[in-house]
Motif scaffolding. Structure first.
Motif, mmCIF file in Angstrom:
data_model
loop_
_atom_site.group_PDB
_atom_site.id
_atom_site.type_symbol
_atom_site.label_atom_id
_atom_site.label_comp_id
_atom_site.label_asym_id
_atom_site.label_seq_id
_atom_site.Cartn_x
_atom_site.Cartn_y
_atom_site.Cartn_z
ATOM 1 N N ALA A 149 -6.983 0.987 -5.158
ATOM 2 C CA ALA A 149 -5.933 1.649 -4.677
ATOM 3 C C ALA A 149 -5.029 1.112 -3.411
ATOM 4 O O ALA A 149 -4.433 1.122 -3.232
ATOM 5 N N ASP A 150 -5.966 0.352 -2.595
ATOM 6 C CA ASP A 150 -5.236 -0.050 -1.751
ATOM 7 C C ASP A 150 -4.342 -0.963 -2.040
ATOM 8 O O ASP A 150 -2.913 -0.979 -1.392
ATOM 9 N N PHE A 151 -4.246 -2.019 -2.701
ATOM 10 C CA PHE A 151 -3.663 -3.092 -3.903
ATOM 11 C C PHE A 151 -2.615 -2.492 -3.931
ATOM 12 O O PHE A 151 -1.132 -2.615 -3.683
ATOM 13 N N CYS A 152 -2.694 -1.921 -5.095
ATOM 14 C CA CYS A 152 -1.427 -1.203 -5.952
ATOM 15 C C CYS A 152 -0.476 -0.486 -4.737
ATOM 16 O O CYS A 152 0.302 -0.388 -4.649
ATOM 17 N N ASN A 153 -0.768 0.565 -3.715
ATOM 18 C CA ASN A 153 -0.280 0.678 -3.113
ATOM 19 C C ASN A 153 0.425 0.177 -1.930
ATOM 20 O O ASN A 153 1.654 -0.149 -1.304
ATOM 21 N N ASP A 171 -9.978 10.656 -1.064
ATOM 22 C CA ASP A 171 -9.151 11.050 -1.528
ATOM 23 C C ASP A 171 -7.735 9.564 -1.588
ATOM 24 O O ASP A 171 -6.760 9.504 -1.836
ATOM 25 N N ASN A 172 -8.410 8.757 -0.759
ATOM 26 C CA ASN A 172 -7.265 7.268 -1.274
ATOM 27 C C ASN A 172 -7.470 6.874 -2.105
ATOM 28 O O ASN A 172 -6.362 6.989 -2.457
ATOM 29 N N VAL A 173 -8.305 7.274 -2.981
ATOM 30 C CA VAL A 173 -8.179 6.948 -4.563
ATOM 31 C C VAL A 173 -8.123 8.095 -5.867
ATOM 32 O O VAL A 173 -6.330 7.688 -6.338
ATOM 33 N N ILE A 174 -7.310 9.144 -5.023
ATOM 34 C CA ILE A 174 -6.434 9.579 -6.091
ATOM 35 C C ILE A 174 -5.102 10.441 -5.113
ATOM 36 O O ILE A 174 -4.828 9.914 -6.245
ATOM 37 N N GLU A 175 -5.089 9.411 -4.181
ATOM 38 C CA GLU A 175 -3.600 9.908 -4.142
ATOM 39 C C GLU A 175 -2.966 8.444 -3.831
ATOM 40 O O GLU A 175 -1.758 8.714 -5.242
ATOM 41 N N SER A 176 -4.017 7.618 -4.792
ATOM 42 C CA SER A 176 -3.352 5.830 -4.346
ATOM 43 C C SER A 176 -3.149 5.901 -6.365
ATOM 44 O O SER A 176 -1.771 5.362 -6.704
#
Ligand code: RIB
Ligand code: NA
Length: 292
Positions: A149-153, A171-176
């Motif tokens: 998730a962070d990498f793709c952001n 939520d971090n994963v859902i949003e990303s």
């Protein structure tokens, strides 16, 4: 050719067929036993490769006979396995599957899949950066999904999370995530008893709820839409979801609209269930396109 990178599990499926499943404490006589390659990650990689994508897998196997078979099978299907390294001290993942009364039930044992960790992924940075679409499921550690998730952001990459098996996700994963593909049960685990239409409207063209025979439901920005599934005689539904996810990912990465990609994916999944085994029946591009 589109570049698909699958970050996920690989397993050996140990499949028993029987008339019915035993109750606690009961022993039944089964019909047959077979071992076939499986695991949600490997299944999605094989499905995408059969549909003509350029596929790399990032995963782990055990240093055992199953691990060798899993690797051979991925290679045979044209999946690049430079980032599927054996773990010396763990067994390969296994899925213990009962096919009975027209449905499957599965116990998945992670084994080496638990070593698909963020630090392991760091070594595969360069292939992740080249992906047109990254595909992830939940038979690997939660922190690895957060890492993606962070990498793709950070690198502005498209990724699809198939949230199976079900667990609560941040939520971090859902949003990303670019796409989320829960079935109805997984949806409930993710969003609780929240009103489905409200949740769908919150994630237009992103949250795609798979409803089996009833098709796929999503909010297209204006209204809720259902893309119907194709009705076929089911032999084995194991891996149908994996075929669906891979076909959808390949099709959207190629530039098809969401609606077109869902139709393509539904068709591919329906073909996959006409044969035994998670990967048995996964169609080629020609088989899908010849079947509309
Ligand atoms: O999605 C189907 C797969 O999940 C099977 O191949 C089995 O490995 C299970 O874990
Ligand atoms: Na099948």
């Amino acid at each position: 050719m589109v570049n698909i990178v699958v970050v996920g599990s690989s397993s050996m499926d140990l499949v028993v067929t029987a008339d019915k499943r035993p109750k606690a404490g009961e022993t039944l006589i089964g019909e047959s036993f077979q071992t076939v390659p499986g695991g949600k990650g490997a299944n999605q990689a094989v499905a995408a490769a059969r549909l003509g994508a350029n596929v790399s897998m990032i995963g782990r196997v055990g240093k055992d006979a199953f691990g060798k078979e899993i690797l051979d099978n991925l290679k045979k299907n044209g999946v690049s396995v430079n980032h599927v390294e054996p773990v010396p001290h763990l067994s390969s993942g296994t899925a213990h599957i009962t096919l009975a009364e027209g449905d499957n039930s599965i116990i998945f044992v992670k084994g080496a899949n638990d070593e698909v960790t963020p630090s392991y992924l760091e070594k595969a940075d360069s292939i992740l950066k080249e992906a047109d679409m990254i595909m992830v499921q939940q038979e690997i550690p939660e922190e690895t999904v957060e890492y993606i998730a962070d990498f793709c952001n950070q690198f502005n990459k498209k990724w699809l999370l198939n949230p199976a098996p079900a667990r609560k996700i941040s939520d971090n994963v859902i949003e990303s995530a670019t796409y989320l593909t829960p079935n109805e049960h997984e949806f409930t685990v993710m969003f609780g008893e929240e009103n489905r239409s409200e949740v769908l409207a919150r994630y237009p063209n992103k949250l795609l709820i798979t409803e089996g025979k009833n098709g796929v439901r999503y909010f297209n920005g204006e209204c809720e839409e259902v893309v119907p599934s194709f009705v076929v005689e089911a032999v084995d539904t194991t891996g149908a979801g994996d075929t669906f996810n891979a076909a959808f990912a390949v099709a959207v990465a190629e530039g098809k609209t969401i609606k077109e990609a869902l139709r393509f994916a539904n068709r591919a999944a329906s073909i996959s269930i006409t044969k035994f085994g998670a990967q048995g029946g996964m169609p080629t591009r020609e088989e899908v396109e010849g079947n509309f």
